[in-house]
Design an enzyme around this catalytic site. Structure first.
Site, mmCIF file in Angstrom:
data_model
loop_
_atom_site.group_PDB
_atom_site.id
_atom_site.type_symbol
_atom_site.label_atom_id
_atom_site.label_comp_id
_atom_site.label_asym_id
_atom_site.label_seq_id
_atom_site.Cartn_x
_atom_site.Cartn_y
_atom_site.Cartn_z
ATOM 1 N N GLY A 12 0.781 -1.240 0.000
ATOM 2 C CA GLY A 12 0.000 0.000 0.000
ATOM 3 C C GLY A 12 0.806 1.280 0.000
ATOM 4 O O GLY A 12 0.393 2.281 0.593
ATOM 5 N N THR A 13 1.963 1.285 -0.684
ATOM 6 C CA THR A 13 2.760 2.526 -0.723
ATOM 7 C C THR A 13 2.038 3.613 -1.525
ATOM 8 O O THR A 13 2.094 4.794 -1.166
ATOM 9 C CB THR A 13 4.167 2.281 -1.312
ATOM 10 N N ASN A 14 1.361 3.223 -2.588
ATOM 11 C CA ASN A 14 0.590 4.219 -3.346
ATOM 12 C C ASN A 14 -0.612 4.709 -2.539
ATOM 13 O O ASN A 14 -0.974 5.877 -2.600
ATOM 14 C CB ASN A 14 0.130 3.648 -4.693
ATOM 15 N N ARG A 66 -16.510 -16.819 -9.088
ATOM 16 C CA ARG A 66 -15.927 -15.513 -9.370
ATOM 17 C C ARG A 66 -17.024 -14.454 -9.445
ATOM 18 O O ARG A 66 -16.844 -13.311 -9.030
ATOM 19 C CB ARG A 66 -15.176 -15.612 -10.713
ATOM 20 N N ILE A 94 -10.575 -6.806 -12.902
ATOM 21 C CA ILE A 94 -11.873 -6.163 -12.656
ATOM 22 C C ILE A 94 -12.904 -6.725 -13.636
ATOM 23 O O ILE A 94 -12.606 -6.929 -14.814
ATOM 24 C CB ILE A 94 -11.727 -4.633 -12.864
ATOM 25 N N ASN A 108 -6.054 3.530 -12.757
ATOM 26 C CA ASN A 108 -5.004 2.582 -12.389
ATOM 27 C C ASN A 108 -3.642 3.259 -12.547
ATOM 28 O O ASN A 108 -3.466 4.119 -13.404
ATOM 29 C CB ASN A 108 -5.086 1.359 -13.315
ATOM 30 N N HIS A 110 0.237 2.398 -13.454
ATOM 31 C CA HIS A 110 1.058 1.341 -14.052
ATOM 32 C C HIS A 110 2.517 1.807 -14.084
ATOM 33 O O HIS A 110 2.791 2.943 -14.480
ATOM 34 C CB HIS A 110 0.576 1.023 -15.469
#
Length: 208
Positions: A12-14, A66, A94, A108, A110
């Protein structure tokens, strides 16, 4: 006020970069409503708790199909009345149903300059391994909207990072996070929160 959900799988650094930016008001008009992880041991959930942010583990392992998992995730987002979903190192695909329900409302981060080193199989350290193997001189990160493809949605922001002599994938990964990811992900959220982003013909226009 933009209500966001941050979806995570690991450290969870972002997520931390987003929390810090909200607290320091470099992200304005935004509230982190919930942090969701597919991994109950993700340190990101601890980060959320430390800042009194609602956190949940919704794992595919806890559902028979799922589809049931995707429905539970969607219900949680709807219950929290989420305006924007932020994928911050989320390693679960997703569902199409969610992408359609939240069109141009899922972003997102990347760890490359898309369209380089992106798509199926390119995630985490694999991106940096491939970049170094190819001998690139510049790496970087991209924030983009999520569509039905893999890393194919409209690009919001990109930031280049210099590759240095002697870089290992791990060293490069750290530099890309510090010099690009932790900067442009909060910037993108702030732009969206303040209605400065427009998607026209699959391209992002930033309104000054």
């Amino acid at each position: 006020m933009l209500k966001i959900a941050v979806l995570v799988s690991g450290g969870g650094t972002n997520l931390q970069a987003i929390i810090d930016a909200v607290e320091q008001r470099t992200i304005t008009n935004t509230k982190i409503e919930v942090v969701i992880s597919n991994n109950k041991n993700a340190y990101a959930l601890e980060r959320a708790k430390k800042h009194n942010i609602d956190s949940k583990c919704i794992s595919p392992k806890d559902f028979e199909t799922r589809e049931e998992f995707h429905d539970a995730l969607l219900k949680t987002l709807e219950d929290h009345q989420i305006d924007l979903i932020v994928l911050a190192g989320y390693l679960v695909v997703i569902s199409e149903k969610m992408i359609q329900r939240y069109e141009d409302k899922i972003i997102n981060i990347h760890p490359s300059l898309i369209p380089a080193f992106c798509g199926t199989g390119y995630y985490g350290l694999k991106v940096h391994e491939a970049a170094l193997e190819r001998g690139v001189k510049v790496a970087g990160a991209t924030v983009h909207f999520v569509d039905e493809g893999t890393d194919t949605g409209p690009i919001i922001l990109q930031k280049p990072v210099q590759v240095e002599e002697g870089d290992t994938p791990k060293i490069l990964q750290q530099r890309v996070m510090e010099q690009a990811e932790w900067i442009i992900l909060p910037q993108a959220i702030d732009l969206i929160a303040n209605k400065k982003i427009q998607v026209v013909n699959k391209k992002v226009k930033i309104l000054i």
